[in-house]
Design a protein around this motif. Structure first.
Motif, PDB file in Angstrom:
ATOM      1  N   ALA A 194      58.585  15.067  14.636  1.00 34.34           N
ATOM      2  CA  ALA A 194      57.739  15.080  13.868  1.00 34.34           C
ATOM      3  C   ALA A 194      58.050  15.305  12.560  1.00 34.34           C
ATOM      4  CB  ALA A 194      56.666  16.262  14.413  1.00 34.34           C
ATOM      5  N   ASP A 195      57.072  15.059  11.620  1.00 35.49           N
ATOM      6  CA  ASP A 195      57.409  15.074  10.073  1.00 35.49           C
ATOM      7  C   ASP A 195      57.522  16.688   9.878  1.00 35.49           C
ATOM      8  OD1 ASP A 195      57.850  12.675   9.056  1.00 35.49           O
ATOM      9  OD2 ASP A 195      55.745  12.528   8.448  1.00 35.49           O
ATOM     10  N   ASP A 196      56.862  17.633  10.598  1.00 34.68           N
ATOM     11  CA  ASP A 196      56.688  19.018  10.117  1.00 34.68           C
ATOM     12  C   ASP A 196      57.804  19.555  11.187  1.00 34.68           C
ATOM     13  OD1 ASP A 196      55.968  21.475  10.228  1.00 34.68           O
ATOM     14  OD2 ASP A 196      53.888  21.491  10.817  1.00 34.68           O
ATOM     15  N   PRO A 197      58.565  20.290  10.702  1.00 34.94           N
ATOM     16  CA  PRO A 197      59.800  21.038  11.271  1.00 34.94           C
ATOM     17  C   PRO A 197      59.201  21.927  12.094  1.00 34.94           C
ATOM     18  CG  PRO A 197      59.860  21.611   8.964  1.00 34.94           C
ATOM     19  CD  PRO A 197      58.944  20.423   9.037  1.00 34.94           C
ATOM     20  N   ALA A 198      57.959  22.678  11.853  1.00 36.23           N
ATOM     21  CA  ALA A 198      57.423  23.578  12.894  1.00 36.23           C
ATOM     22  C   ALA A 198      56.873  23.007  14.050  1.00 36.23           C
ATOM     23  CB  ALA A 198      56.401  24.601  11.946  1.00 36.23           C
ATOM     24  N   ALA A 199      56.414  21.866  13.931  1.00 35.68           N
ATOM     25  CA  ALA A 199      55.695  21.215  15.201  1.00 35.68           C
ATOM     26  C   ALA A 199      56.415  21.445  16.558  1.00 35.68           C
ATOM     27  CB  ALA A 199      55.493  19.672  14.831  1.00 35.68           C
ATOM     28  N   PRO A 200      55.349  21.709  17.429  1.00 30.90           N
ATOM     29  CA  PRO A 200      56.099  21.833  18.894  1.00 30.90           C
ATOM     30  C   PRO A 200      56.972  20.772  19.240  1.00 30.90           C
ATOM     31  CG  PRO A 200      53.721  21.688  19.100  1.00 30.90           C
ATOM     32  CD  PRO A 200      54.123  21.752  17.597  1.00 30.90           C
ATOM     33  N   ALA A 201      57.908  20.928  20.138  1.00 25.07           N
ATOM     34  CA  ALA A 201      58.771  20.042  20.881  1.00 25.07           C
ATOM     35  C   ALA A 201      58.148  19.789  22.218  1.00 25.07           C
ATOM     36  CB  ALA A 201      60.149  20.242  20.768  1.00 25.07           C
ATOM     37  N   LEU A 202      58.161  18.650  22.461  1.00 22.24           N
ATOM     38  CA  LEU A 202      57.723  18.334  23.887  1.00 22.24           C
ATOM     39  C   LEU A 202      58.803  17.421  24.620  1.00 22.24           C
ATOM     40  CD1 LEU A 202      55.622  18.186  26.579  1.00 22.24           C
ATOM     41  CD2 LEU A 202      54.672  16.087  25.255  1.00 22.24           C
ATOM     42  N   LEU A 203      59.645  17.939  25.621  1.00 19.11           N
ATOM     43  CA  LEU A 203      60.452  17.083  26.247  1.00 19.11           C
ATOM     44  C   LEU A 203      59.731  16.486  27.666  1.00 19.11           C
ATOM     45  CD1 LEU A 203      63.366  16.171  26.980  1.00 19.11           C
ATOM     46  CD2 LEU A 203      63.593  18.531  28.257  1.00 19.11           C
ATOM     47  N   VAL A 204      59.745  15.361  27.610  1.00 20.42           N
ATOM     48  CA  VAL A 204      59.195  14.593  28.972  1.00 20.42           C
ATOM     49  C   VAL A 204      60.343  14.375  29.793  1.00 20.42           C
ATOM     50  CG1 VAL A 204      58.130  12.451  29.829  1.00 20.42           C
ATOM     51  CG2 VAL A 204      57.273  13.429  27.702  1.00 20.42           C
ATOM     52  N   TYR A 205      60.298  14.614  30.992  1.00 28.43           N
ATOM     53  CA  TYR A 205      61.313  14.372  32.121  1.00 28.43           C
ATOM     54  C   TYR A 205      60.647  13.212  33.084  1.00 28.43           C
ATOM     55  CZ  TYR A 205      63.657  14.454  36.618  1.00 28.43           C
ATOM     56  OH  TYR A 205      64.336  14.010  37.811  1.00 28.43           O
ATOM     57  N   SER A 206      61.464  11.973  33.550  1.00 31.46           N
ATOM     58  CA  SER A 206      61.235  11.315  34.529  1.00 31.46           C
ATOM     59  C   SER A 206      62.474  10.673  35.118  1.00 31.46           C
ATOM     60  CB  SER A 206      60.252  10.330  34.203  1.00 31.46           C
ATOM     61  OG  SER A 206      59.591   9.663  35.271  1.00 31.46           O
ATOM     62  N   HIS A 207      62.269   9.617  35.783  1.00 30.36           N
ATOM     63  CA  HIS A 207      63.382   8.741  36.150  1.00 30.36           C
ATOM     64  C   HIS A 207      63.073   7.363  36.214  1.00 30.36           C
ATOM     65  CE1 HIS A 207      61.700   7.993  40.364  1.00 30.36           C
ATOM     66  NE2 HIS A 207      61.071   9.011  40.119  1.00 30.36           N
TER      67      HIS A 207
ATOM     68  N   GLU B 180      53.121   8.423   9.795  1.00 34.73           N
ATOM     69  CA  GLU B 180      53.583   7.329  10.387  1.00 34.73           C
ATOM     70  C   GLU B 180      54.128   8.356  11.592  1.00 34.73           C
ATOM     71  OE1 GLU B 180      53.370   3.912  10.841  1.00 34.73           O
ATOM     72  OE2 GLU B 180      51.942   4.062   9.160  1.00 34.73           O
ATOM     73  N   ALA B 181      54.548   9.437  11.562  1.00 36.08           N
ATOM     74  CA  ALA B 181      55.262  10.299  12.491  1.00 36.08           C
ATOM     75  C   ALA B 181      54.342  10.931  13.556  1.00 36.08           C
ATOM     76  CB  ALA B 181      55.930  11.363  11.923  1.00 36.08           C
ATOM     77  N   PRO B 182      54.715  11.214  14.762  1.00 37.62           N
ATOM     78  CA  PRO B 182      53.850  11.827  15.822  1.00 37.62           C
ATOM     79  C   PRO B 182      53.447  13.489  15.429  1.00 37.62           C
ATOM     80  CG  PRO B 182      56.303  11.643  16.726  1.00 37.62           C
ATOM     81  CD  PRO B 182      56.271  10.973  15.397  1.00 37.62           C
ATOM     82  N   ALA B 183      52.643  13.823  16.016  1.00 36.31           N
ATOM     83  CA  ALA B 183      52.016  15.151  15.584  1.00 36.31           C
ATOM     84  C   ALA B 183      53.043  16.173  16.404  1.00 36.31           C
ATOM     85  CB  ALA B 183      50.599  15.327  16.013  1.00 36.31           C
ATOM     86  N   VAL B 184      53.775  15.868  17.292  1.00 38.31           N
ATOM     87  CA  VAL B 184      54.692  16.683  17.969  1.00 38.31           C
ATOM     88  C   VAL B 184      56.088  15.859  18.092  1.00 38.31           C
ATOM     89  CG1 VAL B 184      53.199  17.625  19.520  1.00 38.31           C
ATOM     90  CG2 VAL B 184      54.260  15.777  20.343  1.00 38.31           C
ATOM     91  N   THR B 185      57.196  16.764  18.054  1.00 37.37           N
ATOM     92  CA  THR B 185      58.486  16.098  18.437  1.00 37.37           C
ATOM     93  C   THR B 185      58.600  15.664  19.582  1.00 37.37           C
ATOM     94  OG1 THR B 185      59.488  17.217  16.515  1.00 37.37           O
ATOM     95  CG2 THR B 185      61.008  16.635  18.438  1.00 37.37           C
ATOM     96  N   LEU B 186      58.691  14.485  19.928  1.00 37.58           N
ATOM     97  CA  LEU B 186      58.664  14.022  21.339  1.00 37.58           C
ATOM     98  C   LEU B 186      60.078  13.662  21.778  1.00 37.58           C
ATOM     99  CD1 LEU B 186      57.053  12.844  23.814  1.00 37.58           C
ATOM    100  CD2 LEU B 186      56.893  10.678  22.524  1.00 37.58           C
ATOM    101  N   LYS B 187      60.539  14.117  22.978  1.00 38.03           N
ATOM    102  CA  LYS B 187      61.775  13.895  23.521  1.00 38.03           C
ATOM    103  C   LYS B 187      61.714  13.543  24.776  1.00 38.03           C
ATOM    104  CE  LYS B 187      64.100  17.721  21.031  1.00 38.03           C
ATOM    105  NZ  LYS B 187      64.922  18.853  21.129  1.00 38.03           N
ATOM    106  N   LEU B 188      62.375  12.607  25.187  1.00 36.99           N
ATOM    107  CA  LEU B 188      62.513  11.954  26.666  1.00 36.99           C
ATOM    108  C   LEU B 188      63.933  12.325  27.441  1.00 36.99           C
ATOM    109  CD1 LEU B 188      60.382  10.298  25.115  1.00 36.99           C
ATOM    110  CD2 LEU B 188      60.311   8.769  27.253  1.00 36.99           C
TER     111      LEU B 188
END
Length: 478
Positions: free
Chosen positions: A79-92, A151-159
């Motif tokens: 996300a653009d905001d360094p304080a935005a929450p980070a979401l980690l998505v786990y799958s396979h 143009e950036a997501p509202a959260v930091t999205l990790k996979l």
């Protein structure tokens, strides 16, 4: 977000349908069967296909992580905001093995789209669930652009998309230990679960644990001719049947000593959530599962049995020569694979010890026993009921389904407890599978409507999560 914002999301999801379904079909066509060595190169191809797709979606960090087995994929879109929450998505991205001769709708790796369903191995478990997040990201970004929010997501999205889930996630612990910094997140989401139905919104809040074991029995060094030794020699297959016949009592309860002692009854709140779901329909259950009836009569709703009660299953048995002609031999050896499902307050290590104690108690001197418990056992996990991220997910699902989102459990297992312990973060669950998607069976399929509702839910969730300050923990964005 307002109703107009939801209409923007819904439109954006529908607009991307053709593109995302083509992408899913292309990915499903790669036979990434992790259990078969001949397909190891295909699992690598699958990982690299996903890496390319993620880069095309604008993820600036995309990495193929090697293991001593098969590769995983990691990606981060900050996300653009360094304080935005980070979401980690786990799958396979690996898939279960197939018996091609049993498939009727289409060959397993030749995807076919018909009547709102995409058929093919991995379409639902779990490639469709992974791509659902990319589908959601497109809709989420379209909604942000429409309101001038960048143009950036509202959260930091990790996979983290591993390549060995179908063989027990044997190197997941190494990945989590070696990449603590990259995987740091405020919330983890496991996307390898199911919906209750397309009509009734329900957020999964718990998964069962699992203990996998293989029991091998020998009664002799070699097979014996029955004409010479019948009645005077131990029969390993007969002994296996005796033991497994005693795995449950006459009421269907698992007979391991102490098995049920830690397993608590559903709490009043959990029972209220069960009661809030539509009434259980036995005919719909048997139709969706292809079963001929519902065994047992303990006064419990099937949903309570599957979500809140432990179980033990015999998944396979072998003995003698099942493929050759009747030979008149007494089999020297026999084996079975067992799968035990665990519920909150049970521990996988304890259940493994109970299984060993049960075998020791019932063993007989004229047989040799070998019980191998898989090292990839997993504990059950329940999402903290009061966590703000869970409330955000329920609101998001209610928006996508136009109905209040209730709660449900999941009968299968997932490495949620392992992820939570390793990453020190709560775990949510969201998947797009349905009971009749035929995971691990022939003619696996995914409902296009489930993917669309899932993408809408997730797109809304990214925004809802970003607006909840309690979810922020100041994690690194990369």
């Amino acid at each position: 977000m307002s109703d107009p914002a939801d209409r923007v999301l819904r439109t954006a999801v529908v607009d991307q349908a053709d593109s995302m379904l083509r992408a899913l079909a292309a990915w499903v066509s790669i036979p990434s069967v992790s259990a078969e060595h001949a397909h190891a190169v295909d699992v690598t191809r699958s990982a690299r296909w996903l890496c390319a797709a993620l880069r095309e979606e604008g993820f600036p960090v995309v990495e193929e992580w090697g293991t001593d087995g098969l590769p995983a994929v990691y990606a981060c879109r900050p996300a653009d905001d360094p304080a935005a929450p980070a979401l980690l998505v786990y799958s396979h991205h690996d898939v279960h093995a197939v018996k091609e001769e049993e498939w009727r709708e289409t060959p397993p790796f030749t995807p076919a789209l018909r009547e709102g369903r995409l058929y093919g191995r991995g379409a639902s478990d779990a490639k469709g669930q992974v791509l659902c997040h990319l589908w959601a990201l497109r809709a989420h970004l379209a909604a942000l652009r429409g309101t001038g929010l960048g143009e950036a997501p509202a959260v930091t999205l990790k996979l983290l998309v591993e390549g060995e889930e179908e063989t027990g996630s044997v190197h997941l612990a190494d990945l989590l230990a070696d990449h603590q910094r990259e995987l740091a997140a405020d919330v983890v989401m496991v996307s390898d679960t199911m919906l209750w139905s397309l009509e009734d919104a329900a957020v999964c809040t718990a998964v069962r644990g699992s203990v996998n074991a293989r029991l091998e029995i020998r009664g002799a060094d070699r097979d014996l001719h029955s004409g010479a030794a019948s009645g005077g020699a131990p029969n390993a297959l007969d002994e296996l049947c005796r033991l497994l016949g005693g795995l449950h009592d006459e009421h269907g309860r698992v007979s391991l000593p102490g098995f049920y002692e830690p397993a608590r009854e559903p709490s009043p709140a959990e029972r209220a959530e069960l009661d809030a779901l539509p009434p259980f329909d036995p005919a719909a259950w048997t139709a969706a599962t292809g079963t001929f009836g519902i065994p047992g009569d303990d006064g419990r709703d099937v949903r309570e049995r599957v979500w809140f009660r432990p179980s033990a299953e015999i998944s396979s048995m072998t003995g003698g020569d099942p493929e050759g002609p009747v030979s008149g031999l007494i089999p020297a050896g026999a084996s079975a694979n067992l799968l035990l499902r665990l519920v909150p307050d049970q521990r996988a290590d304890d259940v493994a010890a109970q299984l060993r104690a049960w075998l020791h108690h019932h063993a007989r001197a004229w047989f040799r026993y070998d019980l191998h418990v898989s090292p990839t056992i997993s504990d059950p996990y329940t999402t903290p009921s009061g966590h703000p991220a869970l409330a955000a997910l329920r609101r998001s699902m209610s928006r996508a389904f136009d109905a209040p989102a209730r709660r449900m459990g999941n009968g299968g297992a997932a490495p949620a407890a392992q992820l939570s312990r390793s990453l020190d973060a709560p775990v949510l669950f969201f998947g797009t599978g349905l009971l009749d998607d035929r995971w691990h069976g022939p003619d696996e399929k995914v409902e296009v409507e489930a993917l669309q509702r899932g993408a809408h839910t997730l797109a809304a969730f990214y925004q809802e999560l970003s607006e909840g300050p309690d979810a922020r923990r100041g994690r690194s964005r990369t």
